[in-house]
Design a protein around this motif. Structure first.
Motif, PDB file in Angstrom:
ATOM      1  N   ALA A 149       0.842  -1.196   0.000  1.00 16.13           N
ATOM      2  CA  ALA A 149       0.000   0.000   0.000  1.00 16.13           C
ATOM      3  C   ALA A 149       0.876   1.244   0.000  1.00 16.13           C
ATOM      4  CB  ALA A 149      -0.933   0.001   1.200  1.00 16.13           C
ATOM      5  N   GLY A 150       0.306   2.345  -0.486  1.00 16.07           N
ATOM      6  CA  GLY A 150       1.057   3.592  -0.546  1.00 16.07           C
ATOM      7  C   GLY A 150       0.159   4.795  -0.419  1.00 16.07           C
ATOM      8  N   ARG A 151       0.679   5.913  -0.887  1.00 18.94           N
ATOM      9  CA  ARG A 151       0.017   7.199  -0.688  1.00 18.94           C
ATOM     10  C   ARG A 151      -1.396   7.228  -1.256  1.00 18.94           C
ATOM     11  NH1 ARG A 151       2.447  12.911  -3.069  1.00 18.94           N
ATOM     12  NH2 ARG A 151       0.680  14.251  -2.491  1.00 18.94           N
ATOM     13  N   HIS A 152      -1.580   6.613  -2.432  1.00 14.82           N
ATOM     14  CA  HIS A 152      -2.881   6.711  -3.090  1.00 14.82           C
ATOM     15  C   HIS A 152      -3.626   5.379  -3.104  1.00 14.82           C
ATOM     16  CE1 HIS A 152      -2.254  10.840  -4.343  1.00 14.82           C
ATOM     17  NE2 HIS A 152      -1.031  10.506  -4.718  1.00 14.82           N
ATOM     18  N   THR A 153      -3.214   4.445  -2.271  1.00 13.85           N
ATOM     19  CA  THR A 153      -3.980   3.213  -2.123  1.00 13.85           C
ATOM     20  C   THR A 153      -5.248   3.519  -1.330  1.00 13.85           C
ATOM     21  OG1 THR A 153      -1.938   1.919  -2.117  1.00 13.85           O
ATOM     22  CG2 THR A 153      -3.919   0.842  -1.267  1.00 13.85           C
TER      23      THR A 153
END
Length: 862
Positions: free
Chosen positions: A173-177
């Motif tokens: 997962a990341g910033r825009h997940t």
């Protein structure tokens, strides 16, 4: 007492009972290899009773470990043969003990067949999991990863050792997940909900974005409790996200949505699949000026500030990219020298970096730029580069398509030769002028027809005639006022609209034009004298409706011709005698039809690929004993007006089919004959049935006949006409759109009509060899036709250069004076025989050359 008896005696009763009830099989073997103990579990494992084995040699158990005299401890899993001959997997543990000076072996055995089978199944599942191209993640209820397959490693870059034990959310997962959506889905599973799917943006080991579709489910125990969470992950970056851009563009073009709306939709969709970027699409016009097309996330004042900026070597990212035709990256707008004059506005709205890519047309022109702005200094990711690669191609297609449509739309209302408003636009202009006419004022309409124009075409050729019309249009523009409007009806007929001019003022304009035309024009080095006849009608004095006003101006123009030409006439009531002449012409046409005075001439159509004959076009001709040769441009509209066109159309089809049957019986191979029909013919619901009867009468296959229709025939909303067209196509008769491009066709409608052929109007042929605009339009028509699976025929081909250009464009068939004019049947037969002979000679010539070339090659090699 023996040692074994001693050992057994020494086992306490409690321990003996425990051994007897143990789940594992227990076997005790003494130093003489005799079995001294064999509990109930051992009986089940070996399928032997204790009475059958106690006291017997241990070999009866078929255990290799008992045959070893060394007495070493053993722990192994073996395949065990039981008393009934069956096999099981057994785990065996054996130890040696010494008691009473003797060594005994105690063996524990357990049936692990089900465990072994389960391990095999798990191994197969692992193998299958590693073969799939979808990534697999299995976590515990705390979302700690317990398993990933090889596809996961390939997609995200993490090995199973790197992934297992880590939380899935921390790993990919990341910033825009969309973490909230994932959390809700997992919570639903833990509370008994069903599996679901989610599309979201995740990140690989290097931080690159990947769009995935994850199907998330739970593994539950027999009581329904969640033991593990399972995710099957598919990379949809290419299959869905990038294709969604293509689908957006194509559907928008099919719906004929304005290019600004298409650009806006494209930018919005890009920002959905790449949340880090702010997207912009700018158009670059022919003068090198920038015009915003799409940028929904940019402030309107910023977009307005870009409008009209000229591209250049240091004009931000977009202007520079358009100037050099190469992508330009400014990782920090604040320090990039190309942005210094322009950085204040983007920095003020939080934009810190900009990457711009030029959008190029097929001929290499930069027609737009596609830009990504970022809110922090950075370079584009590989995902962003893939998006831009797709969008640049899609943007080029959309812009070129819209440019072609705009040009076709312009041509729909403007004459291609002179650039003047055409008949359709003139009606609009006249209506506007009448509506704006103040009470007590007038609108004058002047019809101008070039005197003896046919002589120019016949003696100097159509190219010279076209040049004369161009120069005439230029001279007329110079001698009318700024509020006056000039248009071309077609051929050598022009219309001049004179708002707020009375009869006296209109006649002064006509006299001035006549004087201006007295000076000769120059066609190349040749001076050419010319004159024109002008007829004038007035609104509202002579008529209050457009059609009558135009008819009266036309009638006055014919009176000017009868007065000796090179003059003008104002309409008067006495000119109503012209109506009588019209009635006389109609009567003559009726007689010609009844007496069979009409004839057909045939012009060949030649395939571009090999020069063979593709077919012929049948053209109606009328010679009257008193009137002489009457032009089809005159008697066909008259026939439409007076209800004779249906007779002429059916006569043309019957006569053409009769001639085709006659030629085929004579051995002349002519694949197809094209016959022109009026849109009025297609309103006849019995047309298809009549065609079927005519073809049967002359024993011709349906594909031997092609019907040519104008664009107006299918642009009308007549249900009957469309039903007739479909019935004709089902019959097998071809339909061809004549003079394509001179009307305002809807391409989306054209694609759904039963059309087999497009004919490019002869007006498109002029300057096709040297004029980029004419070439672009011809190219667009060829691509539209062939893209819809249609044959494309070019009319009016008069030079070898035009033919060669059309062949290079891929135009299927050409027709025109280069090969032959329209010929009477006998003359056409002679032409066809000569053409076939010429084709044969050319083929023999090519065959003769080949051996010579081969012999020369042999000589050189020798």
């Amino acid at each position: 007492m023996s040692a074994s008896d001693c050992l057994v005696t020494e086992i306490p009763d409690v321990l003996r009972a425990a051994l007897a009830r143990a789940d594992d099989g227990v076997v005790i073997v003494d130093g003489a290899h005799r079995i001294t103990h064999f509990n109930a579990a051992a009986e089940r494992i070996w399928k032997l009773s204790s009475g059958d084995v106690i006291g017997r040699d241990a070999a009866v158990l078929a255990l290799k470990c008992l045959e070893d005299d060394a007495g070493a401890d053993v722990r192994e899993e073996i395949s065990l043969v039981r008393g009934d001959g069956s096999r099981i997997r057994a785990q065996v543990v054996m130890s040696s003990v010494t008691a009473g000076g003797a060594t005994h072996r105690i063996l524990f055995a357990r049936d692990v067949t089900s465990d072994a089978e389960r391990r095999v199944r798990i191994g197969l599942l692992h193998a299958v999991s590693d073969q799939t191209n979808r990534a697999v993640i299995i976590t515990d209820v705390e979302q700690n990863i317990v398993y990933v397959n090889s596809a996961f490693t390939a997609l995200f870059g993490y090995t199973s050792e790197e992934a297992e034990g880590r939380r899935a959310g921390e790993l990919i997962a990341g910033r825009h997940t969309d973490r909230n959506a994932v959390a809700k889905l997992v919570k639903r599973l833990l509370t008994g909900g069903r599996r679901s799917e989610i599309e979201t943006l995740v990140y690989d080991k290097d931080g690159e974005e990947i769009w995935i579709c994850a199907r998330i489910d739970a593994f539950r125990d027999k009581k329904g409790r969640v033991k593990h969470i399972f995710a099957l992950i598919e990379d949809i970056t290419e299959t869905k996200q990038l294709r969604s851009l293509q689908q957006l563009i194509m559907s928008s073009l099919a719906d004929e949505i304005p290019i600004t709306d298409i650009a806006d939709r494209l930018c919005r969709r890009v920002e959905e699949i790449a949340p880090e970027v702010v997207c912009s699409l700018l158009h670059v016009d022919a003068a090198g000026l920038i015009h915003p097309l799409g940028g929904p996330s940019l402030p309107e004042d910023y977009s307005r500030a870009l409008d009209g900026v000229a591209i250049g070597p240091n004009v931000g990212s977009c202007g520079t990219a358009a100037f050099y035709g190469e992508p330009v990256l400014a990782e920090d707008l604040d320090t990039d020298p190309r942005w210094q004059p322009y950085k204040a506005m983007p920095l003020a709205i939080g934009l810190r970096a900009c990457w711009s890519t030029p959008v190029k047309a097929k001929d290499g022109r930069v027609i737009a730029t596609f830009a990504f702005y970022y809110r922090e200094p950075r370079a584009p990711s590989s995902w962003h580069r893939r998006i831009v690669e797709a969008c640049v191609n899609l943007g080029a297609f959309a812009i070129e398509r819209k440019e072609a449509r705009a040009e076709i739309a312009r041509l729909a209302y403007h004459d291609i030769l002179t650039g003047l408003p055409n008949r359709a636009q003139l009606r609009h202009l006249i209506t506007t002028a009448i509506d704006a006419c103040p009470t007590g004022s007038h609108v004058a309409l002047a019809f101008l027809d070039v005197d003896h124009f046919k002589d120019v075409n016949d003696t100097l050729g159509h190219a010279a005639g076209d040049e004369l019309l161009i120069q005439l249009a230029q001279r007329l523009r110079e001698h009318i006022g700024p509020e006056d409007m000039l248009g071309r009806l077609g051929g050598d007929e022009f219309v001049i609209l004179l708002p707020q001019r009375n009869a006296e003022a209109a006649e002064r304009v006509a006299a001035g034009i006549a004087e201006a035309l007295s000076a000769p024009l120059r066609l190349g080095s040749r001076p050419m004298q010319m004159s024109a006849s002008i007829g004038i009608s007035l609104y509202p004095d002579h008529a209050t409706d457009i059609d009558t006003l135009m008819q009266q101006a036309d009638a006055a123009m014919y009176m000017a011709k009868q007065a000796g030409r090179s003059t003008h006439r104002l309409f008067s009531a006495e000119m109503n005698g012209l109506a009588e002449q019209r009635l006389a012409l109609i009567a003559a046409l009726r007689r010609a039809i009844a007496e069979g005075a009409l004839t057909l001439s045939y012009q060949p159509q030649i395939r571009s690929c090999d020069g063979a004959i593709h077919g012929v076009e049948a053209l109606a001709r009328w010679h009257d004993a008193e009137l002489g040769d009457v032009s089809p441009a005159k008697f066909i509209p008259l026939a439409e007006e007076c209800g004779l066109i249906d007779q002429i159309g059916l006569w043309s089809v019957r006569e053409a089919c009769r001639q085709m049957a006659s030629w085929r019986r004579a051995g002349l191979n002519i694949p197809c004959v094209s016959v022109n029909l009026s849109p009025i013919n297609f309103r006849n619901v019995t047309l298809a049935a009549r065609l079927k009867g005519i073809l049967a009468e002359y024993d011709l296959p349906p594909d031997a006949l092609m019907l040519e229709i104008t664009e107006g025939a299918f642009m009308q909303d007549s249900v009957a006409a469309l039903e007739t067209m479909n019935a004709i196509r089902e019959l097998g008769v071809g339909l061809s759109v004549d003079d394509f491009g001179t009307g305002y066709s809807s391409l989306s409608r054209l694609a759904h009509l039963p059309i087999r052929e497009l004919k490019i109007d002869r007006s498109f042929m002029r300057d096709i060899e040297k004029d980029a605009g004419a070439l672009a339009i011809a190219t667009a028509v060829v691509r539209v036709g062939q893209g819809l699976g249609m044959t494309v025929v070019a009319e009016g081909v008069e030079t070898e250069g035009q033919r060669r250009t059309l062949a290079e464009l891929g135009c299927d068939v050409v027709q025109g004076f280069l090969y032959a004019p329209a010929l009477a049947p006998v003359a056409f037969e002679r032409w066809l025989i000569e053409h076939c002979a010429e084709q044969a000679r050319a083929m023999l010539g090519r065959l003769d050359v080949a051996p010579v070339v081969e012999r020369e090659a042999v000589k050189r090699s020798a």
